[in-house]
Write a protein that holds these residues in place. Sequence first.
Motif, mmCIF file in Angstrom:
data_model
loop_
_atom_site.group_PDB
_atom_site.id
_atom_site.type_symbol
_atom_site.label_atom_id
_atom_site.label_comp_id
_atom_site.label_asym_id
_atom_site.label_seq_id
_atom_site.Cartn_x
_atom_site.Cartn_y
_atom_site.Cartn_z
ATOM 1 N N ILE A 10 0.567 -1.057 0.155
ATOM 2 C CA ILE A 10 0.146 -0.258 -0.044
ATOM 3 C C ILE A 10 0.962 1.235 0.409
ATOM 4 O O ILE A 10 1.534 1.392 0.890
ATOM 5 C CB ILE A 10 -1.105 0.145 1.059
ATOM 6 N N GLY A 11 0.638 2.026 -1.117
ATOM 7 C CA GLY A 11 1.577 3.119 -0.882
ATOM 8 C C GLY A 11 0.716 4.129 0.104
ATOM 9 O O GLY A 11 0.110 4.219 -0.549
ATOM 10 N N VAL A 12 1.474 5.179 0.506
ATOM 11 C CA VAL A 12 0.874 6.169 0.964
ATOM 12 C C VAL A 12 1.397 7.557 1.206
ATOM 13 O O VAL A 12 2.526 7.799 0.898
ATOM 14 C CB VAL A 12 0.418 5.961 2.992
ATOM 15 N N ALA A 13 0.470 8.626 0.148
ATOM 16 C CA ALA A 13 1.188 9.833 0.714
ATOM 17 C C ALA A 13 0.392 11.132 1.401
ATOM 18 O O ALA A 13 -0.769 10.664 1.488
ATOM 19 C CB ALA A 13 1.057 10.689 -0.743
ATOM 20 N N LEU A 26 4.879 6.623 3.266
ATOM 21 C CA LEU A 26 6.265 5.216 3.257
ATOM 22 C C LEU A 26 4.632 4.855 2.505
ATOM 23 O O LEU A 26 4.335 4.562 2.069
ATOM 24 C CB LEU A 26 5.662 5.285 4.615
ATOM 25 N N THR A 27 5.418 3.167 2.487
ATOM 26 C CA THR A 27 5.044 2.029 1.352
ATOM 27 C C THR A 27 4.988 1.328 2.841
ATOM 28 O O THR A 27 5.813 0.702 3.651
ATOM 29 C CB THR A 27 6.436 1.294 0.574
ATOM 30 N N VAL A 96 1.301 4.052 -13.976
ATOM 31 C CA VAL A 96 2.228 4.898 -15.388
ATOM 32 C C VAL A 96 2.818 5.701 -14.944
ATOM 33 O O VAL A 96 3.617 6.179 -14.938
ATOM 34 C CB VAL A 96 1.402 4.931 -16.944
ATOM 35 N N ALA A 97 1.627 7.228 -14.364
ATOM 36 C CA ALA A 97 2.069 8.156 -14.195
ATOM 37 C C ALA A 97 3.275 8.586 -12.851
ATOM 38 O O ALA A 97 4.473 9.049 -13.871
ATOM 39 C CB ALA A 97 1.333 9.369 -13.640
ATOM 40 N N ALA A 98 3.358 7.630 -12.471
ATOM 41 C CA ALA A 98 4.795 7.629 -11.745
ATOM 42 C C ALA A 98 5.613 6.769 -11.948
ATOM 43 O O ALA A 98 6.290 7.220 -11.608
ATOM 44 C CB ALA A 98 3.395 6.137 -10.270
ATOM 45 N N ALA A 114 10.101 -1.020 -3.418
ATOM 46 C CA ALA A 114 9.751 0.554 -2.439
ATOM 47 C C ALA A 114 9.193 1.553 -2.713
ATOM 48 O O ALA A 114 8.725 1.756 -1.716
ATOM 49 C CB ALA A 114 10.720 0.239 -1.409
ATOM 50 N N ILE A 115 9.758 2.436 -3.667
ATOM 51 C CA ILE A 115 8.956 3.849 -3.817
ATOM 52 C C ILE A 115 7.367 3.558 -5.027
ATOM 53 O O ILE A 115 7.246 4.767 -4.674
ATOM 54 C CB ILE A 115 9.117 5.005 -3.718
ATOM 55 N N ILE A 116 7.456 3.060 -5.732
ATOM 56 C CA ILE A 116 5.848 3.206 -6.356
ATOM 57 C C ILE A 116 4.829 3.541 -6.442
ATOM 58 O O ILE A 116 4.578 4.240 -6.646
ATOM 59 C CB ILE A 116 6.434 2.335 -7.771
ATOM 60 N N ASP A 117 4.416 2.790 -5.320
ATOM 61 C CA ASP A 117 3.405 2.615 -4.757
ATOM 62 C C ASP A 117 2.661 3.863 -3.976
ATOM 63 O O ASP A 117 2.055 4.156 -4.437
ATOM 64 C CB ASP A 117 3.036 1.626 -3.407
ATOM 65 N N GLN A 118 3.821 4.777 -3.770
ATOM 66 C CA GLN A 118 4.119 5.665 -2.799
ATOM 67 C C GLN A 118 4.191 6.886 -3.846
ATOM 68 O O GLN A 118 3.105 7.716 -3.964
ATOM 69 C CB GLN A 118 5.457 6.594 -2.383
ATOM 70 N N VAL A 119 4.471 6.905 -4.688
ATOM 71 C CA VAL A 119 4.223 7.632 -5.773
ATOM 72 C C VAL A 119 3.021 7.916 -6.274
ATOM 73 O O VAL A 119 2.185 8.963 -6.834
ATOM 74 C CB VAL A 119 5.839 7.633 -6.843
ATOM 75 N N ALA A 120 2.382 6.294 -6.937
ATOM 76 C CA ALA A 120 1.207 6.610 -7.428
ATOM 77 C C ALA A 120 0.108 6.777 -6.447
ATOM 78 O O ALA A 120 -0.816 8.059 -7.018
ATOM 79 C CB ALA A 120 1.116 5.372 -7.357
#
Length: 142
Positions: A10-13, A26-27, A96-98, A114-120
């Motif tokens: 789960i990506g979190v922003a 975080l992820t 795709v945008a991430a 480790a970071i793609i889900d955060q960026v999404a």
Amino acid sequence: MALDVGKVRIGVAATDPLGYTVQPLLTIWRRSRGEDLRNLQRLIRKHEITTVIVGNPLHMSGDQSPWAAQVQVFAADLRERAAVPVQLWDERLSSVAAHEILDQAGHDRRERKAIIDQVAAVVILESWLAAQPQPGPGSPPQ
């Protein structure tokens, strides 16, 4: 706060209190639904979150995907446990945008887990914030 809910992570922003900037937070590596929900509840309290936006992974046609149905159940469970509103938000093309953002920043494709889900999640939250009504001139901020 925005969530990009996947089967494994789960990506979190989050955004600042005024909603001007969005940062990856975080992820969360998924373990169980209960533990994932408890972790999110702790983050909501710690960061004084007032709204949670959950990316809704619809098909490009706008139809509900099988994964979207599971994410909607997850969002409903979080809504029951969290003391803040939880909203679904169309996340089509957020991954795709991430990837494009990380390409432009020069991140190696092999080191993105480790970071793609955060960026999404950042993309989802920025999209949601951009769609919110802005106060007009002379209006008090909300």
